[in-house]
Design a protein around this motif. Structure first.
Motif, short mmCIF file in Angstrom:
data_model
loop_
_atom_site.label_atom_id
_atom_site.label_comp_id
_atom_site.label_asym_id
_atom_site.label_seq_id
_atom_site.Cartn_x
_atom_site.Cartn_y
_atom_site.Cartn_z
N ALA A 4 -16.85 -2.28 -2.20
CA ALA A 4 -17.15 -3.41 -3.09
C ALA A 4 -18.23 -4.30 -2.48
CB ALA A 4 -15.88 -4.21 -3.37
N ASP A 5 -18.15 -4.55 -1.16
CA ASP A 5 -19.17 -5.37 -0.49
C ASP A 5 -20.54 -4.71 -0.55
OD1 ASP A 5 -17.25 -7.26 0.09
OD2 ASP A 5 -17.02 -6.66 2.20
N ALA A 6 -20.58 -3.40 -0.32
CA ALA A 6 -21.86 -2.68 -0.36
C ALA A 6 -22.44 -2.69 -1.77
CB ALA A 6 -21.66 -1.24 0.13
N GLU A 7 -21.58 -2.48 -2.76
CA GLU A 7 -22.03 -2.48 -4.15
C GLU A 7 -22.58 -3.85 -4.55
OE1 GLU A 7 -22.79 -0.72 -7.82
OE2 GLU A 7 -22.13 0.21 -5.96
N HIS B 11 -22.75 -4.93 -13.16
CA HIS B 11 -22.26 -6.19 -12.60
C HIS B 11 -21.41 -6.02 -11.33
CE1 HIS B 11 -23.94 -8.48 -15.80
NE2 HIS B 11 -23.29 -7.79 -16.72
N ALA B 12 -20.97 -4.81 -11.01
CA ALA B 12 -20.18 -4.55 -9.79
C ALA B 12 -19.09 -5.60 -9.56
CB ALA B 12 -21.10 -4.46 -8.57
N PRO B 13 -18.13 -5.69 -10.48
CA PRO B 13 -17.07 -6.70 -10.32
C PRO B 13 -16.17 -6.39 -9.13
CG PRO B 13 -16.51 -5.19 -12.09
CD PRO B 13 -17.91 -4.85 -11.66
N ARG C 54 -16.28 -11.96 -8.25
CA ARG C 54 -16.75 -11.64 -9.60
C ARG C 54 -15.65 -10.88 -10.34
NH1 ARG C 54 -22.72 -9.69 -10.75
NH2 ARG C 54 -22.91 -11.95 -10.51
N VAL C 55 -15.32 -11.35 -11.55
CA VAL C 55 -14.26 -10.74 -12.35
C VAL C 55 -14.84 -10.26 -13.68
CG1 VAL C 55 -12.06 -11.10 -13.53
CG2 VAL C 55 -12.47 -12.18 -11.32
N LEU C 56 -14.49 -9.03 -14.04
CA LEU C 56 -14.78 -8.52 -15.38
C LEU C 56 -13.50 -8.59 -16.18
CD1 LEU C 56 -16.19 -6.90 -17.65
CD2 LEU C 56 -15.64 -4.81 -16.37
N LEU D 260 -17.37 -13.24 -15.04
CA LEU D 260 -17.44 -14.58 -14.46
C LEU D 260 -17.51 -14.49 -12.94
CD1 LEU D 260 -14.64 -16.47 -16.45
CD2 LEU D 260 -17.11 -16.62 -16.82
N ASP D 261 -18.27 -15.39 -12.34
CA ASP D 261 -18.27 -15.59 -10.90
C ASP D 261 -17.48 -16.84 -10.60
OD1 ASP D 261 -19.76 -13.36 -10.24
OD2 ASP D 261 -21.65 -14.46 -10.00
N ALA D 262 -16.67 -16.81 -9.54
CA ALA D 262 -15.91 -17.99 -9.14
C ALA D 262 -16.87 -19.05 -8.63
CB ALA D 262 -14.91 -17.62 -8.05
N GLY D 263 -16.59 -20.30 -9.00
CA GLY D 263 -17.36 -21.43 -8.50
C GLY D 263 -16.50 -22.25 -7.55
N ALA D 264 -16.96 -23.43 -7.21
CA ALA D 264 -16.20 -24.31 -6.32
C ALA D 264 -14.91 -24.74 -7.01
CB ALA D 264 -17.04 -25.53 -5.97
#
Length: 196
Positions: free
Chosen positions: A179-182, A62-64, A4-6, A20-24
């Protein structure tokens, strides 16, 4: 797990944000887009406080995994450059406080990444965002579209560690765990809310 990128298009009157979230493959999914506004009639302290609060809320919601900011570039309008630089600093500071890696991209890098031409105009960028993200229309105002383009540029940087700064420091294991926990907490909260 999706990246996830801000994206932040720093501005003192309108600070664009795009998540945005990365897709395939090179795909991406829109999570959020908009602007954080400050009143030009307020003092600089109140304006920066307003932008800071808005960016903090976006980051917490959003926790980018990465915060990508447009790099300030030289131009003739000194007050605009100063406001842009101040808002850039806020975005970088808020990410650093949370251990989120930051990246910076120049306007020409963003234009080239999204359209294939470093000289593309705003309409060309908006048209490509509509096509690439499957949007019903271009994000408005232009600051919001620019923030999405910055986020998309970061998603397309390619594999390898995200750089924290120009010295090349990669995310530490503690930052990765945080970041993983968030991200897990945010997704659990989203699932819980959708069931209500």
């Amino acid at each position: 797990m999706s990246l996830r990128v801000l994206g932040v298009d720093p501005g003192l009157t309108r600070c664009g944000i795009g998540v945005l979230d990365a897709g395939a493959g090179r795909g991406a999914h829109l999570v959020d887009v908009g602007v954080i506004r400050s009143d030009p009639d307020d003092g600089i302290d109140r304006r920066l406080l307003r932008i800071s609060g808005g960016l903090r809320e976006v980051i917490e919601r959003h926790a980018p995994d990465v915060v990508a900011v447009e790099r300030v570039f030289s131009q003739n309008n000194t007050p605009t450059v100063m406001g842009t630089a101040q808002v850039s600093g806020i975005a970088i500071l808020l990410a650093a406080e949370r251990g989120i890696p930051i990246a910076m991209h120049t306007p020409s890098e963003v234009k080239a990444a999204v359209t294939g031409s470093g000289r593309a105009d705003k309409k060309q960028i908006q048209a490509m965002l509509v096509r690439l993200l499957g949007l019903p229309g271009p994000p408005r105002p232009a600051d919001a579209a620019d923030a999405l383009a910055i986020a998309l540029t970061q998603l397309w940087r390619g594999p390898g560690p995200v750089r924290l700064d120009s010295s090349g420091g990669a995310r530490t294991s503690a930052q990765t765990v945080w970041a993983d926990a968030e991200r897990s907490a945010r997704r659990a909260r989203d699932t819980s809310t959708s069931r209500s």
